[in-house]
Design an enzyme around this catalytic site. Structure first.
Site, PDB file in Angstrom:
ATOM      1  N   GLY A 100     -29.800  52.942 -20.597  1.00  0.00           N
ATOM      2  CA  GLY A 100     -29.213  51.854 -21.375  1.00  0.00           C
ATOM      3  C   GLY A 100     -28.474  50.884 -20.479  1.00  0.00           C
ATOM      4  O   GLY A 100     -28.666  50.866 -19.270  1.00  0.00           O
ATOM      5  N   CYS A 101     -27.616  50.094 -21.085  1.00  0.00           N
ATOM      6  CA  CYS A 101     -26.897  49.043 -20.353  1.00  0.00           C
ATOM      7  C   CYS A 101     -26.272  49.596 -19.073  1.00  0.00           C
ATOM      8  O   CYS A 101     -25.534  50.581 -19.098  1.00  0.00           O
ATOM      9  CB  CYS A 101     -25.812  48.448 -21.242  1.00  0.00           C
ATOM     10  SG  CYS A 101     -24.835  47.206 -20.388  1.00  0.00           S
ATOM     11  N   PHE A 102     -26.556  48.934 -17.959  1.00  0.00           N
ATOM     12  CA  PHE A 102     -26.102  49.479 -16.673  1.00  0.00           C
ATOM     13  C   PHE A 102     -24.588  49.377 -16.477  1.00  0.00           C
ATOM     14  O   PHE A 102     -24.029  50.067 -15.637  1.00  0.00           O
ATOM     15  CB  PHE A 102     -26.850  48.894 -15.479  1.00  0.00           C
ATOM     16  CG  PHE A 102     -27.079  47.405 -15.464  1.00  0.00           C
ATOM     17  CD1 PHE A 102     -26.197  46.511 -16.031  1.00  0.00           C
ATOM     18  CD2 PHE A 102     -28.235  46.894 -14.852  1.00  0.00           C
ATOM     19  CE1 PHE A 102     -26.434  45.137 -15.995  1.00  0.00           C
ATOM     20  CE2 PHE A 102     -28.485  45.531 -14.818  1.00  0.00           C
ATOM     21  CZ  PHE A 102     -27.576  44.645 -15.381  1.00  0.00           C
TER      22      PHE A 102
END
Length: 184
Positions: A14-16
């Protein structure tokens, strides 16, 4: 940072922003870089990845000291705390292939570790569903634009950070207190 003598691990969950911060707090981890992996285009931009045309996923590259923390422990954190590996092509509010869960391996040993960890977590029934994380050979990692690096710490007031990312970072702290640089 001097990265010689360090090992590397590359995960997409997911979002880094959250993944970078989650692994930054683990002792033995020297640096975490946010970027893109698993795609076909060279030097992809955030906008291109978001358009879902390059095949990349938001990923983090973790530089760690294997004498302090093992690849196995990083895999445990990834599969049980830093994200939900049972969500296909999404994490929470973020959907699309750029948010897919991927563990990139560099050696046959790492591949075995990842597969065994998935089997172990599936058997534990920690999640309601089965793990859908892709286990694929590492090919190339492209660091993201500089404004994405360290984003979590630089923008604590961002609504996405407070509503989405913070839960993941806190979850890692709760599940792996003995692995933290700064224990609770």
């Amino acid at each position: 940072a001097n990265l010689s003598g360090l090992a590397m691990a590359t995960f997409a969950g997911g979002c880094f922003w959250a993944q970078e911060e989650a692994f930054e707090q683990i002792k033995g981890v020297k640096q975490v870089v946010s970027g893109y992996a698993g795609g076909t285009k060279a030097n992809p931009t955030y906008e291109e990845v978001a358009e879902k045309t390059t095949g990349h996923t938001e990923a983090v590259q973790i530089y760690y000291d294997p004498k302090v923390i093992s690849y196995q422990k990083l895999a445990d954190i990834f599969f049980t705390a830093s994200h939900d590996p049972t969500q296909l092509n999404r994490q929470g509010p973020d959907s699309g292939p750029e948010y897919r869960s991927v563990a990139f391996y560099r050696t046959p040993e790492e591949k075995k570790t990842l597969e065994a960890t998935i089997a172990k977590v599936n058997a534990s029934k920690e999640y309601n569903g089965k793990i859908v994380t892709q286990v694929v050979p590492f090919q190339k990692f492209w660091p993201a634009e500089s404004y994405h690096q360290g984003y979590y710490r630089l923008h604590p007031e961002n609504p996405y950070i407070t509503n989405v990312s913070a839960h993941k970072v806190e979850h890692v702290r709760e599940v792996f207190p003995q692995e933290l640089k700064n224990p609770l």
